[in-house]
Motif scaffolding. Structure first.
Motif, PDB file in Angstrom:
ATOM      1  N   LEU A 168       0.813  -1.215   0.000  1.00 40.63           N
ATOM      2  CA  LEU A 168       0.000   0.000   0.000  1.00 40.63           C
ATOM      3  C   LEU A 168       0.850   1.271   0.000  1.00 40.63           C
ATOM      4  N   ALA A 169       2.153   1.127  -0.164  1.00 41.78           N
ATOM      5  CA  ALA A 169       3.055   2.268  -0.057  1.00 41.78           C
ATOM      6  C   ALA A 169       2.858   3.252  -1.207  1.00 41.78           C
ATOM      7  N   VAL A 170       3.134   4.532  -0.912  1.00 38.15           N
ATOM      8  CA  VAL A 170       3.071   5.594  -1.915  1.00 38.15           C
ATOM      9  C   VAL A 170       4.283   6.495  -1.718  1.00 38.15           C
ATOM     10  N   PHE A 171       5.029   6.729  -2.791  1.00 38.37           N
ATOM     11  CA  PHE A 171       6.249   7.519  -2.638  1.00 38.37           C
ATOM     12  C   PHE A 171       5.949   8.951  -2.221  1.00 38.37           C
ATOM     13  N   GLY A 172       6.854   9.483  -1.424  1.00 42.11           N
ATOM     14  CA  GLY A 172       6.733  10.862  -0.970  1.00 42.11           C
ATOM     15  C   GLY A 172       5.885  11.063   0.269  1.00 42.11           C
ATOM     16  N   TRP A 173       5.257  10.004   0.773  1.00 44.86           N
ATOM     17  CA  TRP A 173       4.328  10.177   1.881  1.00 44.86           C
ATOM     18  C   TRP A 173       5.035  10.145   3.229  1.00 44.86           C
ATOM     19  N   ASP A 174       4.536  10.987   4.135  1.00 48.80           N
ATOM     20  CA  ASP A 174       5.026  11.003   5.507  1.00 48.80           C
ATOM     21  C   ASP A 174       3.920  10.497   6.433  1.00 48.80           C
ATOM     22  N   LEU A 175       4.095  10.668   7.723  1.00 52.86           N
ATOM     23  CA  LEU A 175       3.132  10.115   8.679  1.00 52.86           C
ATOM     24  C   LEU A 175       1.736  10.699   8.491  1.00 52.86           C
ATOM     25  N   ARG A 176       1.645  12.003   8.262  1.00 55.04           N
ATOM     26  CA  ARG A 176       0.326  12.630   8.106  1.00 55.04           C
ATOM     27  C   ARG A 176      -0.376  12.134   6.852  1.00 55.04           C
ATOM     28  N   ASP A 177       0.362  11.946   5.771  1.00 56.29           N
ATOM     29  CA  ASP A 177      -0.243  11.434   4.536  1.00 56.29           C
ATOM     30  C   ASP A 177      -0.860  10.058   4.776  1.00 56.29           C
ATOM     31  N   ALA A 178      -0.141   9.191   5.483  1.00 55.19           N
ATOM     32  CA  ALA A 178      -0.651   7.843   5.741  1.00 55.19           C
ATOM     33  C   ALA A 178      -1.923   7.881   6.572  1.00 55.19           C
ATOM     34  N   ASP A 275      16.575  19.197  -0.851  1.00 52.44           N
ATOM     35  CA  ASP A 275      16.565  20.642  -1.103  1.00 52.44           C
ATOM     36  C   ASP A 275      17.834  21.339  -0.617  1.00 52.44           C
ATOM     37  N   LEU A 276      18.655  20.623   0.195  1.00 52.99           N
ATOM     38  CA  LEU A 276      19.812  21.226   0.857  1.00 52.99           C
ATOM     39  C   LEU A 276      19.389  22.483   1.607  1.00 52.99           C
ATOM     40  N   LYS A 277      18.351  22.270   2.409  1.00 55.82           N
ATOM     41  CA  LYS A 277      17.783  23.366   3.187  1.00 55.82           C
ATOM     42  C   LYS A 277      17.117  22.777   4.426  1.00 55.82           C
ATOM     43  N   VAL A 278      17.360  23.379   5.583  1.00 58.46           N
ATOM     44  CA  VAL A 278      16.740  22.921   6.826  1.00 58.46           C
ATOM     45  C   VAL A 278      15.676  23.929   7.245  1.00 58.46           C
ATOM     46  N   VAL A 279      14.419  23.488   7.193  1.00 59.48           N
ATOM     47  CA  VAL A 279      13.294  24.307   7.643  1.00 59.48           C
ATOM     48  C   VAL A 279      12.537  23.471   8.663  1.00 59.48           C
ATOM     49  N   TRP A 280      12.674  23.820   9.946  1.00 58.47           N
ATOM     50  CA  TRP A 280      12.064  23.028  11.017  1.00 58.47           C
ATOM     51  C   TRP A 280      10.551  23.221  11.049  1.00 58.47           C
ATOM     52  N   SER A 281       9.849  22.168  11.359  1.00 55.90           N
ATOM     53  CA  SER A 281       8.381  22.215  11.380  1.00 55.90           C
ATOM     54  C   SER A 281       7.882  23.183  12.435  1.00 55.90           C
ATOM     55  N   GLU A 282       6.791  23.828  12.103  1.00 55.34           N
ATOM     56  CA  GLU A 282       6.099  24.753  13.014  1.00 55.34           C
ATOM     57  C   GLU A 282       4.620  24.402  12.987  1.00 55.34           C
ATOM     58  N   ALA A 283       3.784  25.311  13.443  1.00 54.98           N
ATOM     59  CA  ALA A 283       2.344  25.101  13.376  1.00 54.98           C
ATOM     60  C   ALA A 283       1.957  24.831  11.924  1.00 54.98           C
ATOM     61  N   GLY A 284       1.117  23.824  11.708  1.00 58.58           N
ATOM     62  CA  GLY A 284       0.737  23.421  10.368  1.00 58.58           C
ATOM     63  C   GLY A 284       1.444  22.175   9.900  1.00 58.58           C
ATOM     64  N   ARG A 289      -2.212  20.731   3.642  1.00 57.02           N
ATOM     65  CA  ARG A 289      -2.017  21.874   2.753  1.00 57.02           C
ATOM     66  C   ARG A 289      -0.828  22.737   3.147  1.00 57.02           C
ATOM     67  N   ARG A 290      -0.353  22.610   4.370  1.00 59.30           N
ATOM     68  CA  ARG A 290       0.671  23.536   4.860  1.00 59.30           C
ATOM     69  C   ARG A 290       2.015  22.871   5.143  1.00 59.30           C
ATOM     70  N   LYS A 291       2.032  21.583   5.300  1.00 59.09           N
ATOM     71  CA  LYS A 291       3.242  20.917   5.784  1.00 59.09           C
ATOM     72  C   LYS A 291       4.357  20.851   4.735  1.00 59.09           C
ATOM     73  N   GLY A 292       4.049  21.057   3.449  1.00 55.74           N
ATOM     74  CA  GLY A 292       5.045  20.917   2.399  1.00 55.74           C
ATOM     75  C   GLY A 292       6.193  21.898   2.483  1.00 55.74           C
ATOM     76  N   ARG A 293       6.031  22.979   3.252  1.00 51.45           N
ATOM     77  CA  ARG A 293       7.121  23.955   3.327  1.00 51.45           C
ATOM     78  C   ARG A 293       8.196  23.569   4.330  1.00 51.45           C
ATOM     79  N   PHE A 294       7.948  22.522   5.137  1.00 50.12           N
ATOM     80  CA  PHE A 294       8.931  22.093   6.128  1.00 50.12           C
ATOM     81  C   PHE A 294       9.784  20.965   5.560  1.00 50.12           C
ATOM     82  N   THR A 295      11.056  20.959   5.920  1.00 51.03           N
ATOM     83  CA  THR A 295      11.944  19.897   5.443  1.00 51.03           C
ATOM     84  C   THR A 295      12.365  18.943   6.554  1.00 51.03           C
ATOM     85  N   VAL A 296      12.217  19.341   7.826  1.00 43.18           N
ATOM     86  CA  VAL A 296      12.536  18.461   8.953  1.00 43.18           C
ATOM     87  C   VAL A 296      11.505  18.688  10.058  1.00 43.18           C
ATOM     88  N   TRP A 297      10.934  17.582  10.544  1.00 43.36           N
ATOM     89  CA  TRP A 297       9.970  17.683  11.640  1.00 43.36           C
ATOM     90  C   TRP A 297      10.715  17.733  12.970  1.00 43.36           C
TER      91      TRP A 297
END
Length: 560
Positions: A168-178, A275-284, A289-297
């Motif tokens: 049932l796997a889908v590429f690109g998915w994280d915990l919220r997607d599942a 992306d060679l960029k560290v953007v820590w997760s925040e609210a969202g 719809r909003r989580k795609g801008r973060f690169t590390v939870w």
């Protein structure tokens, strides 16, 4: 798993490799040889008394992302060579194992191996400056064919089946997607096809892939997420099962699934090296719809998502559940360490950039990069992800559930060429090299974790990572399958001969000879993957392939 107060970043782990988790001492009490070491015992030292009746109808079900789907070289293509399919073959159950197909146009979103072979055929093994217009024409024509196939051609046609896939796997998915995405949700996220003559990449590739992986028939099944689809398979109890030889077996009245593998979480940190960029997760972070801008939870955010996923998995009627830890994504050769390591005994290089940028050419003012401290912080976060996962498994086993932890982070650490194998001073006390199967040790050169290279005729380096520098080759998927097979044997799972259905005794070995034969990157990589990586670097700079293909459409709704 109480959420902690957000901080700017997790505390970096020391260079020796010790865990940054505040509970590392207690975590070391079960399944670890020392703080910061891998969890070597999948039971975490907690016995579970269980007795089973009969055989579940669904012997293997997997929930996961690209690593479980069988992604290679920027595309999901030959799903029959994914690690779940390899395990199903060794179980003697491959005839019953259901998985989606992505055979058209080299797969989704863009098969880098096929693109390089196309360029090699028409432009030779290197691209000189005067050949650039012809090479661009060939590359764009290839990408246009792929885009047309999946957005407007045969690949866009709906798949009609009422049987739920076992993979049932889908590429690109994280915990919220599942937890939230279903075929219905994905269908709404796919925008109208747009034939872009410049940015020729399939739109919403992950969502398109999900329409083949997740159930869509009958219409009500379109609302099932990965976890909910697995729960439906778990409810299929009390029906007679059969092996590949057609031998009927007594059904299990309690469990519809024998072994459930859950391998999620890598995409909660992978974008940092893509992306060679560290953007820590925040609210969202928990909003589709909003989580795609973060690169590390942040670890507390990951733990919160993991807690919800664990609760959902508890409701699945699976006899055994194996959770796979999150690998340290900074080891993947898509981000190459530049210059000498910062200090004697350090795991980290001062900077990490693209593998085709040499130490001599690297300019930190111009070239995309992570710093060594950023890489250390990402790894520290992943260590805490895996401590949280160990807590989930530990709690479940104490409650009598037959759950296991496979420390895939430790597995990759033991294969890490530049981090440990070539630098004895950086090795922590627990580290030992991973013993490759004899079939791989017999290859010349022996596969390693460097970026895959060719001398123009044959493979000259690498071999464990495919051409995207992130996902395994077929033989490396075999290594992961072997580790999971060993855990399943610990759980008492019976393996049978692939074609005769006879029980197998002792340790079950994956057939690596079969995998070596089928691994085109091991046998004959594209001749234009040269020691300088010139063609891949050119393709990425000219066409922006890597970031756009490996982010899997995580930038939001309808985005390319």
């Amino acid at each position: 798993m109480t959420a902690q107060r957000p901080v700017s970043a997790p505390n970096p782990s020391p260079a020796s490799g010790s865990s940054s988790s505040p509970s590392s001492a207690s975590a070391a009490a079960a399944g670890r040889s020392a703080p910061g070491a891998p969890y070597t015992d999948p039971t975490l030292g907690i016995p579970v008394a269980a007795s089973w009746r009969g055989e579940p109808r669904n012997r293997l079900v997997t929930i996961g992302d690209s690593l479980t789907q069988g992604f290679q070289s920027c595309a999901v293509f030959q799903t029959g060579l994914s690690y779940p399919a390899i395990i199903a073959h060794e179980l003697g159950w491959s005839a019953h194992f259901r998985q989606p197909s992505y055979d058209g146009a080299g797969g989704l979103p863009l098969n880098l191996e096929m693109l390089l072979r196309e360029l090699e055929e028409h432009c030779g093994k290197d691209i000189d400056w005067w050949e650039t217009p012809a090479a661009l024409f060939r590359a764009r024509r290839f990408m246009d064919k792929v885009e047309d196939h999946w957005e407007r051609g045969a690949g866009a046609a709906p798949v009609s089946t009422t049987a739920i896939n076992h993979n049932l796997a889908v590429f690109g998915w994280d915990l919220r997607d599942a937890l939230e995405k279903s075929a219905d949700v994905c269908r709404k996220m796919i925008g109208a096809p747009h034939d872009d003559l410049i940015r020729q990449m399939v739109g919403n590739p992950g969502e398109r892939a999900a329409l083949r992986a997740l159930p869509t028939r009958p219409p009500s099944a379109g609302a099932l997420t990965q976890v909910e689809a697995a729960r439906v398979l778990g409810e299929q109890t009390g029906e007679r099962a059969a092996d590949d030889a057609g031998q009927a077996r007594e059904p299990d009245p309690d469990h519809g699934i024998e072994t459930l593998i859950v391998f999620l979480g890598a995409n909660n940190a992978l974008s940092s090296v893509v992306d060679l960029k560290v953007v820590w997760s925040e609210a969202g972070y928990d909003d589709l719809r909003r989580k795609g801008r973060f690169t590390v939870w942040r670890p507390e955010h990951f733990a919160a998502e993991l807690g919800q996923l664990a609760q959902a998995v508890e409701r699945i009627r699976a006899r055994h559940v194996i959770w796979c830890a999150v690998p340290h994504v900074t080891i993947a050769p898509i981000a190459r360490g530049v210059d000498a390591k910062g200090a004697a005994g350090s795991r980290y290089f001062p900077y990490y950039t693209r593998p085709w940028i040499s130490d001599r050419d690297f300019d930190r003012r111009r070239d995309p990069h992570l710093t060594g401290e950023q890489a250390r912080a990402v790894d520290a976060a992943i260590d805490r992800y895996n401590d949280a996962m160990a807590d989930v498994v530990r709690t479940a086993r104490r409650a009598g559930r037959d759950w296991y932890l496979l420390d895939t982070a430790g597995l990759l650490d033991r294969l890490a060429c530049r981090r440990y194998i070539e630098d004895a001073t950086a090795r922590p006390g627990w580290w030992t090299p991973y013993p490759l199967p004899r079939e791989l040790r017999a290859l010349d050169p022996v596969p390693n974790s460097r970026f895959l290279l060719s001398d123009g005729e044959a493979r000259s380096d690498g071999g464990l990572f495919s051409l995207d520098g992130v996902h395994p080759t077929t033989v490396a998927y075999g290594i992961l399958a072997q580790e999971l097979v060993d855990v399943m044997r610990t759980a008492g799972v019976e393996f049978r001969t692939p074609y005769g259905g006879e029980p197998r005794t002792g340790r079950v070995r994956v057939d690596f000879e079969r995998l070596v034969r089928r691994d085109t990157l091991i046998n004959r990589p594209p001749g234009n993957v040269t020691s300088g990586l010139h063609v891949i670097g050119w393709a990425d700079e000219a066409l922006d392939i890597m970031a756009r293909a490996l982010r899997f459409g995580r930038l939001g709704l309808g985005g390319k």
